[in-house]
Design an enzyme around this catalytic site. Structure first.
Site, short mmCIF file in Angstrom:
data_model
loop_
_atom_site.label_atom_id
_atom_site.label_comp_id
_atom_site.label_asym_id
_atom_site.label_seq_id
_atom_site.Cartn_x
_atom_site.Cartn_y
_atom_site.Cartn_z
CE LYS A 1 -10.63 44.57 -6.72
NZ LYS A 1 -10.59 44.05 -8.09
NE ARG B 1 -16.14 39.92 -7.57
CZ ARG B 1 -15.40 40.08 -6.48
NH1 ARG B 1 -14.80 41.21 -6.24
NH2 ARG B 1 -15.26 39.09 -5.62
C1 9MG Z 1 -12.81 37.80 -7.43
N1 9MG Z 1 -12.49 39.16 -7.81
C2 9MG Z 1 -11.85 40.08 -7.04
N2 9MG Z 1 -11.71 41.23 -7.73
C3 9MG Z 1 -12.29 41.01 -8.94
C4 9MG Z 1 -12.45 41.79 -10.09
O1 9MG Z 1 -11.99 43.03 -10.17
N3 9MG Z 1 -13.07 41.25 -11.15
C5 9MG Z 1 -13.52 39.98 -11.11
N4 9MG Z 1 -14.14 39.49 -12.21
N5 9MG Z 1 -13.40 39.18 -10.05
C6 9MG Z 1 -12.77 39.70 -9.00
#
Ligand code: 9MG
Length: 278
Positions: free
Chosen positions: A223, A257
């Site tokens: 990010k 994630r």
């Molecule tokens: C779909 N998505 C994109 N970034 C995310 C994040 O930080 N957390 C979650 N739960 N979904 C995300």
């Protein structure tokens, strides 16, 4: 704190952090440019993520990157449901569906989704009702504003307390809608209506969300909070992504994630080995 999460017919252990591999099926996905749109490529990617140690695959059919366009229900269903079915018929893996639309939730659940990941925390019409009629886990993510405008000028009185208050309200509303608290996960939503400084404040104080008593999910992978701090392009953010994953796990995150599954699993295994010494 819950140690085992029941995700449909599969159980996810949470005694050590689990890795959720990202599968974007959007043409404008910010870090893979939509190259996984083709099913065969997507399925190879899923297979590799499973081999590399992902225990969840998160499918997203609506890009939530800053400034992203909205997607219709039909378009999102067309993007998500065929690949969900293909994954479910080939692999023994928990599939999470990243959606904020009640219709996409309903159809995904019918086709075997194991987790609903909602960046709008079930605030869209009909979502809580759909989920009240299932027993699947739900990730409630915090976002200030909407993807189109969220990075314009995010403002908080106190970023951590404001997000905790948001979760308290959402948890209560879920309970009132008939959703059991044990099914909820929380996610502070890195990059969703937060300045660079606020993102790092949240990362440094992630443990302050633990008293809410719910597993914490975190997504920092590739990010802008990494790119802008280190001055790195999207394809140069691996070290930053691993560092933030490690810090999040040290501060109590139970699900991370990520795009780079293998490297993240290795990183978290080192942390686990160290934590076993205490
Ligand atoms: C779909 N998505 C994109 N970034 C995310 C994040 O930080 N957390 C979650 N739960 N979904 C995300």
């Amino acid at each position: 704190m819950i140690e085992l999460l029941q995700c449909g017919d599969k159980t996810l252990p949470l005694h050590k952090p689990q890795v959720m591999g990202i599968l974007n099926v959007t043409p404008d996905s910010f870090s893979d440019g939509g190259k996984f749109k083709q099913h065969s490529t997507a399925l190879k990617q899923v297979e590799q993520m499973i081999v590399d140690g992902a225990t969840i695959i998160d499918i997203g059919g609506e890009s939530t990157r800053p400034g992203a366009d909205k997607v219709s229900v039909d378009e999102e269903l067309n993007r998500v449901i065929p690949i969900l079915c293909a994954i479910k018929s080939r692999f023994d893996i928990i599939v999470s569906i990243d959606t904020s639309k009640a219709q996409v939730m309903t159809e995904s659940i019918r086709q075997g989704a194991g987790i609903i990941n909602d960046v709008r925390a079930l605030q869209n019409e009909g979502c809580a009702e759909v989920l009240a009629n299932t027993d699947l886990p739900i990730c409630l993510m915090h976002m200030q504003g909407l993807p189109q405008t969220m990075q314009d000028n995010p403002k908080y009185e106190d970023v951590i307390n404001d997000i905790i208050t948001f979760f308290e309200k959402r948890i209560n509303e879920c309970l009132q809608a008939g959703i059991d608290k044990q099914r909820l996960l929380i996610d502070p939503g890195f990059g969703f209506g937060k300045t660079l400084e606020q993102n790092y404040q949240i990362l440094a104080h992630l443990h302050l969300f633990e008293p809410l008593g719910l597993p914490i999910l975190v997504g920092t992978s590739r990010k802008s909070m990494i790119g802008n701090l280190l001055n790195r392009n999207v394809d140069e953010r691996l070290a930053g992504s691993l560092s933030t994953a490690l810090i999040a796990a040290q501060h109590g995150a139970k699900i991370i994630r990520v795009h780079d599954v293998k490297e993240t699993v290795d990183t978290l295994n080192i942390l686990h080995a160290v934590q076993q010494q205490f």
